[in-house]
Design an enzyme around this catalytic site. Structure first.
Site, PDB file in Angstrom:
ATOM      1  N   LYS A   1     -31.568  17.826  18.042  1.00 59.90           N
ATOM      2  CA  LYS A   1     -30.146  17.605  18.290  1.00 59.90           C
ATOM      3  C   LYS A   1     -29.898  17.228  19.739  1.00 59.90           C
ATOM      4  CE  LYS A   1     -27.211  20.133  20.023  1.00 59.90           C
ATOM      5  NZ  LYS A   1     -26.424  21.253  20.540  1.00 59.90           N
TER       6      LYS A   1
ATOM      7  N   THR B   1       6.656  -3.244  -6.954  1.00 60.69           N
ATOM      8  CA  THR B   1       6.022  -4.169  -6.005  1.00 60.69           C
ATOM      9  C   THR B   1       7.033  -5.146  -5.388  1.00 60.69           C
ATOM     10  OG1 THR B   1       5.376  -5.482  -7.937  1.00 60.69           O
ATOM     11  CG2 THR B   1       3.688  -4.074  -6.976  1.00 60.69           C
TER      12      THR B   1
ATOM     13  N   ALA C   1     -49.554  29.457  24.084  1.00 62.83           N
ATOM     14  CA  ALA C   1     -48.982  29.706  22.761  1.00 62.83           C
ATOM     15  C   ALA C   1     -48.329  31.080  22.713  1.00 62.83           C
ATOM     16  CB  ALA C   1     -50.072  29.608  21.706  1.00 62.83           C
TER      17      ALA C   1
ATOM     18  N   ALA D   1       0.829  -1.211   0.000  1.00 65.57           N
ATOM     19  CA  ALA D   1       0.000   0.000   0.000  1.00 65.57           C
ATOM     20  C   ALA D   1       0.860   1.255   0.000  1.00 65.57           C
ATOM     21  CB  ALA D   1      -0.920  -0.015   1.214  1.00 65.57           C
TER      22      ALA D   1
ATOM     23  N   ARG E   1      -2.586   7.247 -11.261  1.00 63.01           N
ATOM     24  CA  ARG E   1      -3.719   7.322 -12.185  1.00 63.01           C
ATOM     25  C   ARG E   1      -5.008   7.806 -11.504  1.00 63.01           C
ATOM     26  NH1 ARG E   1      -2.244   1.275 -14.143  1.00 63.01           N
ATOM     27  NH2 ARG E   1      -1.260   1.355 -12.088  1.00 63.01           N
TER      28      ARG E   1
HETATM   29  C1  UD1 Z   1       0.250  -5.122 -10.352  1.00 62.62           C
HETATM   30  C2  UD1 Z   1       1.002  -6.334 -10.933  1.00 62.62           C
HETATM   31  C3  UD1 Z   1       0.190  -6.869 -12.130  1.00 62.62           C
HETATM   32  C4  UD1 Z   1      -1.221  -7.239 -11.680  1.00 62.62           C
HETATM   33  C5  UD1 Z   1      -1.894  -6.063 -10.976  1.00 62.62           C
HETATM   34  C6  UD1 Z   1      -3.156  -6.547 -10.319  1.00 62.62           C
HETATM   35  C7  UD1 Z   1       3.395  -5.993 -10.613  1.00 62.62           C
HETATM   36  C8  UD1 Z   1       4.654  -5.571 -11.241  1.00 62.62           C
HETATM   37  N1  UD1 Z   1       2.303  -5.921 -11.376  1.00 62.62           N
HETATM   38  O1  UD1 Z   1       0.212  -4.131 -11.366  1.00 62.62           O
HETATM   39  O2  UD1 Z   1       0.843  -8.022 -12.671  1.00 62.62           O
HETATM   40  O3  UD1 Z   1      -1.969  -7.643 -12.792  1.00 62.62           O
HETATM   41  O4  UD1 Z   1      -1.065  -5.517  -9.925  1.00 62.62           O
HETATM   42  O5  UD1 Z   1      -3.936  -5.482  -9.823  1.00 62.62           O
HETATM   43  O6  UD1 Z   1       3.406  -6.362  -9.478  1.00 62.62           O
HETATM   44  N2  UD1 Z   1       2.924  -0.695  -4.525  1.00 62.62           N
HETATM   45  C9  UD1 Z   1       3.820  -0.456  -3.513  1.00 62.62           C
HETATM   46  N3  UD1 Z   1       5.069  -0.009  -3.817  1.00 62.62           N
HETATM   47  C10 UD1 Z   1       5.461   0.167  -5.088  1.00 62.62           C
HETATM   48  C11 UD1 Z   1       4.537  -0.082  -6.124  1.00 62.62           C
HETATM   49  C12 UD1 Z   1       3.288  -0.515  -5.813  1.00 62.62           C
HETATM   50  O7  UD1 Z   1       3.501  -0.633  -2.346  1.00 62.62           O
HETATM   51  O8  UD1 Z   1       6.622   0.571  -5.270  1.00 62.62           O
HETATM   52  C13 UD1 Z   1       1.579  -1.168  -4.169  1.00 62.62           C
HETATM   53  C14 UD1 Z   1       0.498  -0.177  -4.566  1.00 62.62           C
HETATM   54  O9  UD1 Z   1       0.211   0.693  -3.527  1.00 62.62           O
HETATM   55  C15 UD1 Z   1      -0.690  -1.088  -4.907  1.00 62.62           C
HETATM   56  C16 UD1 Z   1      -0.034  -2.394  -5.305  1.00 62.62           C
HETATM   57  O10 UD1 Z   1       1.307  -2.350  -4.873  1.00 62.62           O
HETATM   58  O11 UD1 Z   1      -1.503  -1.311  -3.776  1.00 62.62           O
HETATM   59  C17 UD1 Z   1      -0.076  -2.616  -6.812  1.00 62.62           C
HETATM   60  O12 UD1 Z   1       0.586  -1.532  -7.441  1.00 62.62           O
HETATM   61  P1  UD1 Z   1       0.081  -0.968  -8.827  1.00 62.62           P
HETATM   62  O13 UD1 Z   1       0.970   0.122  -9.227  1.00 62.62           O
HETATM   63  O14 UD1 Z   1      -1.368  -0.700  -8.787  1.00 62.62           O
HETATM   64  O15 UD1 Z   1       0.379  -2.249  -9.771  1.00 62.62           O
HETATM   65  P2  UD1 Z   1      -0.279  -2.602 -11.148  1.00 62.62           P
HETATM   66  O16 UD1 Z   1       0.354  -1.778 -12.191  1.00 62.62           O
HETATM   67  O17 UD1 Z   1      -1.736  -2.539 -11.056  1.00 62.62           O
HETATM   68 CA    CA Z   2      -3.188  -2.039  -9.446  1.00 66.48          CA
END
Ligand code: UD1
Ligand code: CA
Length: 454
Positions: free
Chosen positions: A351, A79, A423, A10, A16
């Protein structure tokens, strides 16, 4: 089965979303997305939960509080990099860790439990939850070999045309054996189109070293939807709302128009209650049976007994008894408690007040900071004058009192049991029980006045 540890990613900003609020704190069904994920993980039996925070770390931590421990990812490098930040916390953990994303609010605990069971049964080093999407765009694709075995996950931005045509996607939810996970993470690089450390690369690495990798397709692809934009946020809201309303109807609640009825996840409604169109039921609202709620009502964190009717009402943080009638056009503000058989009618605001059994406030009144007994009748246009510009004061109206129309009750003041107020009075002194309080100028008639004026 041994204890399950969940890691929830998270830390991302959610570019986006175009928002100052971290993506995982955007609400779906009245609850931050990350809370839905925490709840699903808890249902699946996750004892320890670790949340990786980064962008807006303080606010995310504040919302989650003691439900999890936190790992900080100072820079969001992907991730895979996010999971690496949990290494120290996981140092003493053995066995399976479930990795989830904080942006999948439609997850169900049973789905995660099934993933975990299959992972254990297969004795896999990694098991990925997949889904077959009608439109897979934006997701990582699950690439399988000729024997249908999982080979790797390819991100949309790195995929070639044949990979893009695959519609089985990575949901971003996995079970890993913790040692294998961290060993494989040392092998990932940011050599890809986004320059990020992808967690998804761990799958290919494990496969290439001959480790068992398993994949579990979700029955319903909607459950695993990842939210990246406001458009998807609205889609998720709609799905969640439909789920909740369907469950209510299956439990015997009539929802006249599901499309214009908005019910938060935690709301409970007993059978044989009817919900009319354009009604919002929010937070921890509890409604008994045989009620009629709406149309055009917003009820928030309020409990309601049985056989109560509320139409055109905004009520928040209140308690409403059984056999009560409220509305139309009534505002019940925090701290309002209506006992059974109370009637609150047209254009009334209440209230922080208790209204006793069977009492009536039928028209055009403001009742604030008042303790009202049973069987009281409040005349039209009664105002409790509760604020002197500095302090709030309480008004007490005892059982069976009768307040005449267009009265000001200047607090602190007490109207005794069975007392009457004439009243048009402005009452500044207590009225003893069974007495009449009148405080208005005497009427005088000037006869023939109209003729003389001419
Ligand atoms: C990711 C997956 C993708 C999958 C999709 C599903 C990877 C590389 N890709 O893509 O294969 O289909 O989720 O929804 O894993 N986050 C971090 N730190 C970071 C980047 C992201 O904590 O440096 C967290 C974000 O807060 C989010 C989650 O990881 O909760 C997913 O990140 P997001 O950027 O939405 O990944 P997707 O591009 O959707
Ligand atoms: Ca995502």
């Amino acid at each position: 089965m041994s204890e399950l540890t969940a890691v929830i990613l998270a830390a991302g900003k959610g570019t986006r979303m175009k928002s100052a609020l971290p993506k995982v704190l955007h609400k779906v069904g009245g609850k931050p997305m990350v809370q839905h994920v925490l709840d699903a993980a808890a249902t699946a039996g996750a004892v320890q939960k670790i949340v990786v925070i980064g962008f807006g770390a303080e606010s995310v931590q504040h919302v989650i509080g003691s439900q999890a421990v936190f790992a900080v990812q100072a820079e969001q490098l992907g991730t895979g990099h996010a999971v690496m930040q949990t290494k120290d916390i996981l140092a003493n953990v053995q066995g399976t860790v479930m990795v989830l994303c904080g942006d999948t609010p439609l997850l169900r605990g049973e789905l995660l439990l099934n993933l975990y069971r299959q992972h254990r049964e297969q004795g896999a080093k990694a098991t990925v939850l997949t889904a077959v999407m009608p439109d897979p765009s934006g997701y990582g694709r699950v690439i399988r070999g000729e024997g249908k075995q999982v080979l790797k996950i390819v991100e949309q931005k790195d995929a070639d045309p044949s990979e893009l045509s695959v519609n089985e996607i990575n949901t971003g939810i996995y079970c890993f054996e913790v040692e294998a996970l961290f060993a494989a993470l040392t092998g990932i690089t940011p050599n890809n189109s986004q320059g990020e450390y992808y967690l998804t690369d761990v799958i290919g690495i494990l496969v290439s070293q001959g480790d068992k990798v398993w994949a579990v397709p979700a029955d319903d692809h909607q459950d695993t939807m990842g939210i990246n934009s406001r458009v998807q946020l609205a889609e998720a809201e709609q799905i969640l709302r439909k789920r909740k309303i369907t469950a209510l109807m299956e439990n015997g609640v009539t929802i006249m128009d599901p499309a214009s009825t908005f019910v938060d996840e935690e709301v409970a409604i007993a059978p044989d209650t009817v919900i009319y169109p354009f009604t919002w039921l929010e937070g921890k609202t509890i409604i008994g049976s045989g009620c009629e709620i709406g149309p055009n009502s917003r009820i928030e964190n309020t409990s309601i007994g049985d056989n109560t009717v509320l139409s055109f009402v905004y009520a928040h943080d209140c308690r409403v008894g059984s056999g009560v009638t409220v509305g139309p056009y009534v505002h019940l503000r925090p701290g309002t408690q209506l006992a059974d058989d109370v009637k609150v009618g047209n254009f009334v605001e209440i209230k922080n007040s208790g209204i006793g059994l069977g009492s009536k406030v039928p028209h055009l009144s403001y009742i604030g900071d008042t303790d009202m007994g049973a069987k009281v009748n409040i005349g039209s246009g009664t105002i409790t004058v509760n604020y002197d510009g500095k302090h709030k004061h309480r008004t007490t109206i005892e059982d069976n009192a009768f307040i005449g129309c267009n009265t000001n009750l200047v607090a602190p003041v007490k109207i005794g049991q069975g007392a009457y107020v004439g009243a048009g009075s402005t009452i500044t002194k207590d009225v003893p029980p069974d007495s009449l309080g009148v405080a208005r100028a005497k009427q005088s008639n000037i006869e023939g006045w109209t003729q003389k004026r001419k």
